[in-house]
Write a protein that holds these residues in place. Structure first.
Motif, PDB file in Angstrom:
ATOM      1  N   ARG A  41       0.826  -1.211   0.000  1.00 66.85           N
ATOM      2  CA  ARG A  41       0.000   0.000   0.000  1.00 66.85           C
ATOM      3  C   ARG A  41       0.860   1.261   0.000  1.00 66.85           C
ATOM      4  N   GLU A  42       1.821   1.354   0.930  1.00 67.90           N
ATOM      5  CA  GLU A  42       2.671   2.544   1.016  1.00 67.90           C
ATOM      6  C   GLU A  42       3.514   2.705  -0.252  1.00 67.90           C
ATOM      7  N   ALA A  43       4.020   1.615  -0.767  1.00 65.68           N
ATOM      8  CA  ALA A  43       4.811   1.681  -2.005  1.00 65.68           C
ATOM      9  C   ALA A  43       3.960   2.195  -3.153  1.00 65.68           C
ATOM     10  N   THR A  44       2.698   1.795  -3.199  1.00 62.14           N
ATOM     11  CA  THR A  44       1.783   2.257  -4.251  1.00 62.14           C
ATOM     12  C   THR A  44       1.530   3.750  -4.121  1.00 62.14           C
ATOM     13  N   LEU A  45       1.272   4.208  -2.898  1.00 62.27           N
ATOM     14  CA  LEU A  45       0.977   5.628  -2.685  1.00 62.27           C
ATOM     15  C   LEU A  45       2.192   6.519  -2.945  1.00 62.27           C
ATOM     16  N   VAL A 115      -4.524   2.073  -9.631  1.00 62.40           N
ATOM     17  CA  VAL A 115      -4.343   1.466  -8.309  1.00 62.40           C
ATOM     18  C   VAL A 115      -4.046   2.547  -7.269  1.00 62.40           C
ATOM     19  N   LYS A 116      -3.192   3.492  -7.621  1.00 61.90           N
ATOM     20  CA  LYS A 116      -2.868   4.573  -6.686  1.00 61.90           C
ATOM     21  C   LYS A 116      -4.112   5.409  -6.387  1.00 61.90           C
ATOM     22  N   ASN A 117      -4.903   5.716  -7.404  1.00 63.53           N
ATOM     23  CA  ASN A 117      -6.124   6.496  -7.227  1.00 63.53           C
ATOM     24  C   ASN A 117      -7.095   5.770  -6.294  1.00 63.53           C
ATOM     25  N   LEU A 118      -7.250   4.457  -6.483  1.00 61.07           N
ATOM     26  CA  LEU A 118      -8.139   3.685  -5.608  1.00 61.07           C
ATOM     27  C   LEU A 118      -7.641   3.688  -4.165  1.00 61.07           C
ATOM     28  N   GLN A 120      -5.846   6.008  -2.739  1.00 66.94           N
ATOM     29  CA  GLN A 120      -6.072   7.347  -2.196  1.00 66.94           C
ATOM     30  C   GLN A 120      -7.543   7.556  -1.861  1.00 66.94           C
ATOM     31  N   GLN A 121      -8.448   7.068  -2.701  1.00 67.74           N
ATOM     32  CA  GLN A 121      -9.875   7.201  -2.418  1.00 67.74           C
ATOM     33  C   GLN A 121     -10.251   6.435  -1.151  1.00 67.74           C
ATOM     34  N   HIS A 122      -9.672   5.274  -0.966  1.00 71.42           N
ATOM     35  CA  HIS A 122      -9.956   4.511   0.258  1.00 71.42           C
ATOM     36  C   HIS A 122      -9.374   5.219   1.473  1.00 71.42           C
ATOM     37  N   GLU A 123      -8.184   5.781   1.325  1.00 69.81           N
ATOM     38  CA  GLU A 123      -7.553   6.490   2.437  1.00 69.81           C
ATOM     39  C   GLU A 123      -8.366   7.717   2.851  1.00 69.81           C
ATOM     40  N   ARG A 124      -8.949   8.413   1.875  1.00 68.95           N
ATOM     41  CA  ARG A 124      -9.775   9.594   2.171  1.00 68.95           C
ATOM     42  C   ARG A 124     -11.198   9.201   2.565  1.00 68.95           C
ATOM     43  N   MET A 136     -10.611  -2.919  -6.950  1.00 68.53           N
ATOM     44  CA  MET A 136      -9.279  -3.514  -7.143  1.00 68.53           C
ATOM     45  C   MET A 136      -9.390  -4.821  -7.936  1.00 68.53           C
ATOM     46  N   GLY A 137     -10.419  -5.599  -7.632  1.00 67.13           N
ATOM     47  CA  GLY A 137     -10.632  -6.839  -8.369  1.00 67.13           C
ATOM     48  C   GLY A 137     -10.897  -6.596  -9.848  1.00 67.13           C
ATOM     49  N   GLN A 138     -11.583  -5.507 -10.157  1.00 66.71           N
ATOM     50  CA  GLN A 138     -11.853  -5.160 -11.561  1.00 66.71           C
ATOM     51  C   GLN A 138     -10.619  -4.598 -12.235  1.00 66.71           C
ATOM     52  N   CYS A 139      -9.695  -4.058 -11.447  1.00 65.36           N
ATOM     53  CA  CYS A 139      -8.463  -3.485 -11.981  1.00 65.36           C
ATOM     54  C   CYS A 139      -7.482  -4.576 -12.445  1.00 65.36           C
ATOM     55  N   ILE A 140      -7.565  -5.705 -11.823  1.00 65.28           N
ATOM     56  CA  ILE A 140      -6.560  -6.748 -12.061  1.00 65.28           C
ATOM     57  C   ILE A 140      -6.767  -7.403 -13.378  1.00 65.28           C
TER      58      ILE A 140
END
Length: 140
Positions: A41-45, A115-118, A120-124, A136-140
């Motif tokens: 998660r942190e690496a993605t952000l 993935v980064k946008n998702l 960030q949206q979850h974090e906010r 995320m499942g649809q992203c894969i």
């Protein structure tokens, strides 16, 4: 099911009889690797690499050097000197201060942005955990 029972760690699987039916069940066990070990998660952000396997790129480049799946021993032996020469050239470029240029495909860059946008949206808290996991499942 027998193979699963034989391969399962000790004490994680059992049998019970419920209403005359034999039922296999799994006991909850602690994770083998703590989530902090594999969580990206942190690496993605922070737009860092999401893999912790440094050999992955070496294996991939050698696979492309060989050129096909299931090569013969002679093909592999013929590619080893080429691989060594490529490695030596990369070391020389590094010693001369030339940064290694990494070609990023447009699709990979777009995937990373999604993935980064998702995340960030979850974090906010714009997305619930369920919405986040579905997206995320649809992203894969």
């Amino acid at each position: 099911m027998r193979a699963l029972k034989e391969d399962a760690p000790e004490g994680t699987m059992g049998l019970i009889v419920a209403e005359g039916i034999l039922v296999h069940y799994f006991r909850r066990t602690p994770p083998r690797f703590h989530p902090q070990t594999w969580n990206v998660r942190e690496a993605t952000l922070q737009d860092r690499q999401r893999t912790n396997n440094m050999c992955e790129s070496l294996n991939n480049s050698f696979k492309h050097l060989v050129g096909h799946n299931n090569p013969s021993l002679w093909t592999i032996l013929g590619c080893l000197p080429k691989d060594a020469a490529m490695s030596e050239a990369a070391i020389l470029r590094y010693e001369e201060g030339q940064p290694e240029s990494k070609r990023v495909r447009k699709s990979a860059a777009n995937h990373q942005k999604r993935v980064k946008n998702l995340c960030q949206q979850h974090e906010r808290e714009e997305k619930t955990m369920a919405q986040f996991l579905i997206a995320m499942g649809q992203c894969i």
